[in-house]
Design a protein around this motif. Structure first.
Motif, mmCIF file in Angstrom:
data_model
loop_
_atom_site.group_PDB
_atom_site.id
_atom_site.type_symbol
_atom_site.label_atom_id
_atom_site.label_comp_id
_atom_site.label_asym_id
_atom_site.label_seq_id
_atom_site.Cartn_x
_atom_site.Cartn_y
_atom_site.Cartn_z
ATOM 1 N N ASN A 1 10.314 6.430 17.376
ATOM 2 C CA ASN A 1 9.543 7.559 16.840
ATOM 3 C C ASN A 1 8.703 7.183 15.629
ATOM 4 N N VAL A 2 9.008 6.071 14.977
ATOM 5 C CA VAL A 2 8.305 5.688 13.755
ATOM 6 C C VAL A 2 6.992 5.003 14.110
ATOM 7 N N ARG A 3 5.907 5.510 13.562
ATOM 8 C CA ARG A 3 4.588 4.922 13.794
ATOM 9 C C ARG A 3 4.107 4.127 12.575
ATOM 10 N N LEU A 4 4.492 4.576 11.377
ATOM 11 C CA LEU A 4 4.080 3.924 10.130
ATOM 12 C C LEU A 4 5.311 3.654 9.285
ATOM 13 N N ILE A 5 5.425 2.417 8.766
ATOM 14 C CA ILE A 5 6.481 2.057 7.818
ATOM 15 C C ILE A 5 5.834 1.958 6.443
ATOM 16 N N LEU A 6 6.345 2.752 5.505
ATOM 17 C CA LEU A 6 5.746 2.833 4.184
ATOM 18 C C LEU A 6 6.790 2.490 3.124
ATOM 19 N N PRO A 7 6.714 1.306 2.527
ATOM 20 C CA PRO A 7 7.622 0.987 1.421
ATOM 21 C C PRO A 7 7.356 1.904 0.239
ATOM 22 N N SER A 8 8.419 2.238 -0.493
ATOM 23 C CA SER A 8 8.261 3.158 -1.619
ATOM 24 C C SER A 8 7.491 2.508 -2.764
ATOM 25 N N ARG A 9 7.762 1.207 -3.025
ATOM 26 C CA ARG A 9 7.097 0.484 -4.105
ATOM 27 C C ARG A 9 7.282 -1.012 -3.870
ATOM 28 N N GLY A 10 6.745 -1.816 -4.780
ATOM 29 C CA GLY A 10 6.961 -3.253 -4.732
ATOM 30 C C GLY A 10 7.999 -3.653 -5.772
ATOM 31 N N GLY A 11 7.513 -4.149 -6.914
ATOM 32 C CA GLY A 11 8.426 -4.583 -7.974
ATOM 33 C C GLY A 11 8.805 -6.036 -7.780
ATOM 34 N N VAL A 12 10.073 -6.310 -7.562
ATOM 35 C CA VAL A 12 10.545 -7.665 -7.288
ATOM 36 C C VAL A 12 11.565 -7.615 -6.148
ATOM 37 N N GLY A 13 11.807 -8.753 -5.520
ATOM 38 C CA GLY A 13 12.913 -8.865 -4.581
ATOM 39 C C GLY A 13 12.572 -8.816 -3.116
ATOM 40 N N VAL A 14 11.316 -8.552 -2.765
ATOM 41 C CA VAL A 14 10.977 -8.445 -1.353
ATOM 42 C C VAL A 14 11.238 -9.763 -0.623
ATOM 43 N N ALA A 15 11.006 -10.881 -1.286
ATOM 44 C CA ALA A 15 11.256 -12.176 -0.641
ATOM 45 C C ALA A 15 12.705 -12.326 -0.194
ATOM 46 N N GLN B 1 2.090 -13.861 9.911
ATOM 47 C CA GLN B 1 2.231 -15.269 10.247
ATOM 48 C C GLN B 1 3.334 -15.529 11.277
ATOM 49 N N PHE B 2 4.490 -14.886 11.101
ATOM 50 C CA PHE B 2 5.647 -15.180 11.942
ATOM 51 C C PHE B 2 5.805 -14.216 13.121
ATOM 52 N N SER B 3 5.302 -12.991 12.972
ATOM 53 C CA SER B 3 5.390 -12.017 14.063
ATOM 54 C C SER B 3 4.048 -11.764 14.723
ATOM 55 N N ASP B 4 2.986 -12.346 14.160
ATOM 56 C CA ASP B 4 1.641 -12.250 14.735
ATOM 57 C C ASP B 4 1.195 -10.800 14.897
ATOM 58 N N ILE B 5 1.466 -9.973 13.875
ATOM 59 C CA ILE B 5 0.989 -8.593 13.890
ATOM 60 C C ILE B 5 0.047 -8.373 12.712
ATOM 61 N N VAL B 6 -0.858 -7.433 12.869
ATOM 62 C CA VAL B 6 -1.748 -7.052 11.771
ATOM 63 C C VAL B 6 -1.001 -6.108 10.842
ATOM 64 N N THR B 7 -1.003 -6.415 9.550
ATOM 65 C CA THR B 7 -0.397 -5.553 8.537
ATOM 66 C C THR B 7 -1.506 -5.043 7.615
ATOM 67 N N LEU B 8 -1.163 -4.205 6.665
ATOM 68 C CA LEU B 8 -2.211 -3.539 5.885
ATOM 69 C C LEU B 8 -1.942 -3.637 4.388
ATOM 70 N N HIS B 9 -2.844 -4.289 3.671
ATOM 71 C CA HIS B 9 -2.809 -4.316 2.206
ATOM 72 C C HIS B 9 -3.469 -3.031 1.726
ATOM 73 N N SER B 10 -2.637 -2.021 1.503
ATOM 74 C CA SER B 10 -3.157 -0.695 1.174
ATOM 75 C C SER B 10 -2.061 0.102 0.465
ATOM 76 N N LEU B 11 -1.959 1.378 0.728
ATOM 77 C CA LEU B 11 -1.146 2.271 -0.085
ATOM 78 C C LEU B 11 0.350 2.072 0.111
ATOM 79 N N LEU B 12 1.096 2.348 -0.958
ATOM 80 C CA LEU B 12 2.546 2.478 -0.957
ATOM 81 C C LEU B 12 2.904 3.965 -1.033
ATOM 82 N N LEU B 13 4.178 4.276 -0.856
ATOM 83 C CA LEU B 13 4.610 5.669 -0.986
ATOM 84 C C LEU B 13 4.229 6.245 -2.346
ATOM 85 N N ILE B 14 4.356 5.462 -3.409
ATOM 86 C CA ILE B 14 4.071 5.974 -4.754
ATOM 87 C C ILE B 14 2.635 6.460 -4.911
ATOM 88 N N ASP B 15 1.739 6.054 -4.008
ATOM 89 C CA ASP B 15 0.334 6.447 -4.113
ATOM 90 C C ASP B 15 0.041 7.788 -3.455
#
Length: 307
Positions: A74-88, A121-135
């Motif tokens: 059912n999920v069409r868009l995954i929206l992280p709440s913020r960045g910060g540190v630790g995603v790696a 790079q690893f899943s060969d999908i297009v991602t989006l450098h754009s808004l986070l939930l905080i925006d």
């Protein structure tokens, strides 16, 4: 050509995850309410409110939340709440083959940058450098929502990546090149070097932006990318804003570009507003683009989504 997720439509479901630093519950709730007011359904990850010091839960918990969103039909868009540190920290725990078979729109910037590039790079999908939930709040400039929803909902090409009126893109080293766009936050990308997840710029157009760093620190990161061969391998360069960056020893961010980026001789456009600044252009990571640094234009050669 990279796989594309399905386009976002009115009433679709957005999955909210916290993948790096925690975000206050009241802020999450307010932003979720705003998303719902825009006609979108919202579900929350199990650990979206988690707090583990400067991280939102353990690496495994945050990775589990992200994989659950990719697994939810059912999920069409995954929206992280913020960045910060630790995603790696979540990267070793993701199933990249499963994500490749189940692409979803995923958007963000800041520390989310490393995830956007790894998935491209690893899943060969297009991602989006754009808004986070905080925006997602009333005071966000309409330009940001226009760019976001245009990228996530439209398959019309060609189109251009443009700044808002009055903020022109600037061609600094002439030349015309094409390739997939990669990149984002400079600090996050430098942090990937020497790991299995370091950014691959071979044959790519490299975009960089930064926030709240003195210019001498920005120089250190730029030099590290150079020594790692990332500028050598790319076809062209887009230098975005350095939001809130301060002068050092009388040198500005523009001076750094003139002294260390221009001499690389790669087609170069500067002043792109995307990431930490007020205005946020939507940049599809992994999608083919044409960079024309002679006239200061960036044209997308394919959409970020499919119907």
């Amino acid at each position: 050509m990279a796989s594309k997720p399905l386009a976002l439509q009115q009433g679709d479901t957005v999955g909210i995850v916290t993948l790096g630093s925690p975000l206050a519950a009241e802020t999450i709730n307010a932003r979720v309410a705003y998303l719902r007011s825009m006609g979108l359904n919202v579900i929350l990850g199990r650990y979206v409110y988690a707090e583990n010091g400067y991280l939102a839960g353990t690496d495994q918990e945050r990775a589990k939340d992200l994989m659950a969103m990719f697994a939810n039909p059912n999920v069409r868009l995954i929206l992280p709440s913020r960045g910060g540190v630790g995603v790696a920290g979540i990267l070793p725990y993701l199933d990249y083959d499963y994500i490749r078979r189940n692409p979803k729109i995923i958007s963000g910037y800041s520390d989310i940058t490393v995830l956007l590039n790894v998935l491209a790079q690893f899943s060969d999908i297009v991602t989006l450098h754009s808004l986070l939930l905080i925006d997602f709040k009333p005071e966000t400039p309409p330009y940001n929502f226009e760019r976001f929803f245009n990228a996530t909902s439209s398959i019309i090409v060609p189109r251009s990546i443009n700044n808002p009126p009055g903020k022109p893109l600037i061609g600094r080293v002439p030349g015309i090149v094409s390739g997939p766009i990669v990149g984002g936050n400079l600090t996050s990308l430098v942090g990937s070097l020497g790991t299995p997840f370091e950014i691959d710029t071979r044959g790519k157009v490299l975009f960089l932006e930064e926030v709240h760093e003195p210019v001498n620190t920005v120089y250190r990161y730029v030099e590290q990318l150079k020594l790692a061969g990332k500028f050598r391998d790319c076809r062209g360069i887009i230098m975005g804003e350095c939001t809130g960056c301060t002068e050092a020893y009388g040198q500005t961010y523009d001076d750094l570009i003139d002294d260390f980026i221009v001499p690389l001789g790669k087609p170069l456009i500067t002043n792109l507003a995307s990431g930490h600044g007020l205005y946020k252009a939507a940049i599809p990571i992994g999608a083919l683009a044409n960079l024309n640094a002679a006239n200061g234009t960036i044209a997308l050669l394919e959409p970020a989504v499919r119907y």
